[in-house]
Design an enzyme around this catalytic site. Structure first.
Site, PDB file in Angstrom:
ATOM      1  CB  ILE A 148      -1.012   0.153   1.120  1.00 49.63           C
ATOM      2  CG1 ILE A 148      -1.804  -1.163   1.150  1.00 49.63           C
ATOM      3  CG2 ILE A 148      -1.848   1.448   1.390  1.00 49.63           C
ATOM      4  CD1 ILE A 148      -2.677  -1.612   2.271  1.00 49.63           C
TER       5      ILE A 148
ATOM      6  CG  ASP B 155      10.134  -0.503   3.976  1.00 42.58           C
ATOM      7  OD1 ASP B 155       9.148  -0.235   3.302  1.00 42.58           O
ATOM      8  OD2 ASP B 155      10.378  -1.476   4.536  1.00 42.58           O
ATOM      9  CG  ASN B 156      11.808  -3.107   8.285  1.00 48.44           C
ATOM     10  OD1 ASN B 156      11.109  -3.271   7.621  1.00 48.44           O
ATOM     11  ND2 ASN B 156      11.679  -3.742   9.783  1.00 48.44           N
TER      12      ASN B 156
ATOM     13  CE  LYS C 268       0.472  -6.751   4.657  1.00 48.44           C
ATOM     14  NZ  LYS C 268      -0.217  -6.258   3.464  1.00 48.44           N
TER      15      LYS C 268
ATOM     16  CB  SER D  84      -7.034  -2.566   9.884  1.00 45.78           C
ATOM     17  OG  SER D  84      -7.464  -3.769   9.379  1.00 45.78           O
TER      18      SER D  84
ATOM     19  CB  THR E 111      -8.582  -5.738  11.760  1.00 40.90           C
ATOM     20  OG1 THR E 111      -8.581  -7.077  12.105  1.00 40.90           O
ATOM     21  CG2 THR E 111      -7.496  -5.059  12.476  1.00 40.90           C
TER      22      THR E 111
ATOM     23  CE1 TYR F 251      -4.365  -6.358  11.216  1.00 41.45           C
ATOM     24  CE2 TYR F 251      -1.885  -5.442  11.483  1.00 41.45           C
ATOM     25  CZ  TYR F 251      -3.274  -5.508  10.692  1.00 41.45           C
ATOM     26  OH  TYR F 251      -3.566  -4.621   9.710  1.00 41.45           O
TER      27      TYR F 251
ATOM     28  CE  LYS G  84      -2.447  -1.923  11.037  1.00 47.33           C
ATOM     29  NZ  LYS G  84      -1.427  -1.091  10.512  1.00 47.33           N
TER      30      LYS G  84
ATOM     31  CG  PHE H 287     -13.587  -1.672   4.931  1.00 47.42           C
ATOM     32  CD1 PHE H 287     -13.361  -0.672   5.161  1.00 47.42           C
ATOM     33  CD2 PHE H 287     -14.688  -2.777   5.339  1.00 47.42           C
ATOM     34  CE1 PHE H 287     -14.130  -0.062   6.454  1.00 47.42           C
ATOM     35  CE2 PHE H 287     -15.333  -2.076   6.538  1.00 47.42           C
ATOM     36  CZ  PHE H 287     -14.891  -0.939   7.022  1.00 47.42           C
TER      37      PHE H 287
ATOM     38  N   GLY I  23     -12.296 -17.082  13.693  1.00 45.40           N
ATOM     39  CA  GLY I  23     -12.298 -15.572  13.758  1.00 45.40           C
ATOM     40  C   GLY I  23     -12.866 -14.858  12.663  1.00 45.40           C
TER      41      GLY I  23
HETATM   42  C1  WQD Z   1     -11.049 -12.396   3.125  1.00 48.55           C
HETATM   43  C2  WQD Z   1     -12.232 -13.708   2.761  1.00 48.55           C
HETATM   44  C3  WQD Z   1     -11.501 -15.502   4.415  1.00 48.55           C
HETATM   45  C4  WQD Z   1      -8.199 -16.871   2.293  1.00 48.55           C
HETATM   46  C5  WQD Z   1      -7.691  -9.529   6.895  1.00 48.55           C
HETATM   47  C6  WQD Z   1      -7.027  -8.923   7.857  1.00 48.55           C
HETATM   48  C7  WQD Z   1      -7.288  -7.402   7.836  1.00 48.55           C
HETATM   49  C8  WQD Z   1      -6.864  -6.763   6.522  1.00 48.55           C
HETATM   50  C9  WQD Z   1      -7.342  -7.717   5.456  1.00 48.55           C
HETATM   51  C10 WQD Z   1      -4.662  -5.733   7.307  1.00 48.55           C
HETATM   52  C11 WQD Z   1     -12.379 -14.315   4.404  1.00 48.55           C
HETATM   53  C12 WQD Z   1     -11.708 -15.958   2.648  1.00 48.55           C
HETATM   54  C13 WQD Z   1      -9.085 -16.078   2.786  1.00 48.55           C
HETATM   55  C14 WQD Z   1      -8.258 -18.031   1.738  1.00 48.55           C
HETATM   56  C15 WQD Z   1     -10.673 -18.019   1.851  1.00 48.55           C
HETATM   57  N1  WQD Z   1      -5.266  -6.781   6.657  1.00 48.55           N
HETATM   58  N2  WQD Z   1     -10.439 -16.674   2.546  1.00 48.55           N
HETATM   59  N3  WQD Z   1      -9.443 -18.670   1.382  1.00 48.55           N
HETATM   60  O1  WQD Z   1      -9.833 -11.847   6.891  1.00 48.55           O
HETATM   61  O2  WQD Z   1     -11.023  -9.946   5.897  1.00 48.55           O
HETATM   62  O3  WQD Z   1      -9.017  -9.228   6.655  1.00 48.55           O
HETATM   63  O4  WQD Z   1      -6.905  -9.047   5.512  1.00 48.55           O
HETATM   64  O5  WQD Z   1      -5.095  -4.828   7.697  1.00 48.55           O
HETATM   65  O6  WQD Z   1      -6.597  -6.845   8.945  1.00 48.55           O
HETATM   66  O7  WQD Z   1      -7.929  -9.318   9.058  1.00 48.55           O
HETATM   67  O8  WQD Z   1      -9.194 -10.829   4.591  1.00 48.55           O
HETATM   68  O9  WQD Z   1      -8.124 -11.660   2.600  1.00 48.55           O
HETATM   69  O10 WQD Z   1      -7.817 -13.184   4.828  1.00 48.55           O
HETATM   70  O11 WQD Z   1      -9.999 -13.125   3.945  1.00 48.55           O
HETATM   71  O12 WQD Z   1     -11.804 -18.263   1.721  1.00 48.55           O
HETATM   72  O13 WQD Z   1      -7.190 -18.820   1.610  1.00 48.55           O
HETATM   73  O14 WQD Z   1     -11.592 -14.605   2.234  1.00 48.55           O
HETATM   74  O15 WQD Z   1     -12.239 -16.626   5.005  1.00 48.55           O
HETATM   75  O16 WQD Z   1     -14.051 -14.700   4.287  1.00 48.55           O
HETATM   76  P1  WQD Z   1      -9.794 -10.491   6.060  1.00 48.55           P
HETATM   77  P2  WQD Z   1      -8.679 -12.127   4.000  1.00 48.55           P
END
Ligand code: WQD
Length: 332
Positions: free
Chosen positions: A12, A31-32, A84, A124, A126, A148, A152, A177, A293
């Protein structure tokens, strides 16, 4: 105007640096390179014609970071740097708290010392945990499911306290998002070290045949097709949100959380279908058990971003899938 960007070589961060340069800002990146590559600077230069200043620096190393603050007067900091990976944070919480929180404290202490009073923070969605209702607005309860996410949230609280104490400070907390996609040039893309956790990089791995198939984590949720709903946003729209937030920070004091999302939700299967359609490629997948989760549905109420920043997402899910795939196949 001079902007110091922490973690500006990352996914990003690098896309935001491109937009900052294109909007006439003078950018210094530190950046590291823990989760990024120095070669991204060549690509930024190729895309914009300008190579941002770069300093190899870990934000937890106060001495080396202070040298950067000493060498220039910055008008603002955009703070991306941080670990992250949700899963890794559960295994190594102290590593996450030390790096993400102590690193941020070093940045903030130096900002105060050198009179830099504007911060854009990479927060985030999150922090909303498992939202009760969607679309989620900024007044929704905050609750984190993993270390994580808690880093945030804790940093948001630190910034709220800092702005309460220092009335000249401005902190815009951008709650992303689900960032996906890549610059249309195909020169830069998401390039996670190790095994990616997020959906789009896993879709790409399955499409490339790097993994036999994508595992869809659960199809028994109470949604239109049983898979989880998320608000996927193009990384360039996200980058533009940071440029708009800078403008806002220069004109307003205090801390404010702002959602950066499209306001539209797509299920996992809908994203897979869009990816296959746009790119004319199959994504082999199978249904696997739910992931601990995961929220059933999370997508943004983005009206505050529209109102305060004059920003809204312009790119659609087809653009995200096309650019993500182009970035993946062209990237070296
Ligand atoms: C999205 C959907 C999974 C992988 C995370 C972090 C959040 C932010 C964005 C940093 C979910 C499904 C995923 C896979 C799948 N990151 N999935 N198979 O969990 O909404 O958010 O990334 O800020 O903080 O929590 O994103 O891309 O991991 O998952 O079915 O191999 O895709 O179950 O429904 P998420 P994600």
């Amino acid at each position: 105007m001079k902007i110091l960007v922490s973690g500006g070589a990352g996914y990003i961060g690098s896309h935001t640096v491109i937009r900052l340069i294109e909007n006439g800002y003078d950018v210094t990146v530190f950046d590291n390179l823990y989760n990024s590559k120095i070669t991204v600077l060549d690509k930024i230069e190729k895309i914009t014609g300008t190579r941002p200043d770069f300093r190899l620096c870990d934000m937890t190393e106060r001495k080396s970071l202070e040298a950067i603050f000493r060498e220039d007067k910055y008008d603002a900091v955009i703070h991306f740097a941080g670990y992250k990976a949700v899963g890794e944070s559960i295994e190594k919480p102290l590593m996450y708290y030390d790096n993400n929180i102590n690193g941020t404290l070093v940045i903030l202490e130096l900002m105060e010392k050198y009179g830099v009073k504007n911060l854009i923070f990479s927060s985030s969605a999150t922090v909303y945990g498992l939202p009760e209702k969607c679309p989620v607005d900024e007044t929704a309860p905050l609750f984190c499911l993993n270390p994580y996410g808690r880093t945030k949230l804790f940093i948001e609280e630190i910034l709220r306290d800092l702005c309460a104490a220092d009335k000249d400070f401005s902190a815009v907390l951008l709650r992303y998002f689900n960032p996906v996609g890549a610059h249309p040039s195909g020169l830069i893309a998401e390039d996670p070290n190790g095994i990616p956790n997020n959906l789009m990089p896993r879709i790409i791995q399955a499409a490339k045949g790097e993994i036999p198939e994508l595992q869809v984590f659960g199809d028994d949720y109470d949604t239109r097709d049983g898979t989880c709903i998320r608000d996927y946003i193009h990384v360039l729209d996200l980058a533009d949100g940071h440029v708009a937030a800078l403008d806002y920070a220069f004109k307003n004091k205090g801390s404010i959380p702002i959602n950066l999302g499209t306001g539209k939700g797509y299920t996992v299967l809908e994203l897979i279908n869009a990816f296959e359609k746009v790119n004319g490629i199959r994504v082999p997948y199978s249904i696997a058990p739910r992931r601990e989760g995961d929220s059933k549905s999370t997508y943004a109420d983005n009206s505050l971003a529209k109102k305060l920043l004059g920003w809204e997402a312009k790119l659609n899910v087809e653009d995200m899938c096309r650019d993500a795939w182009r970035g993946a196949v062209n990237y070296e």
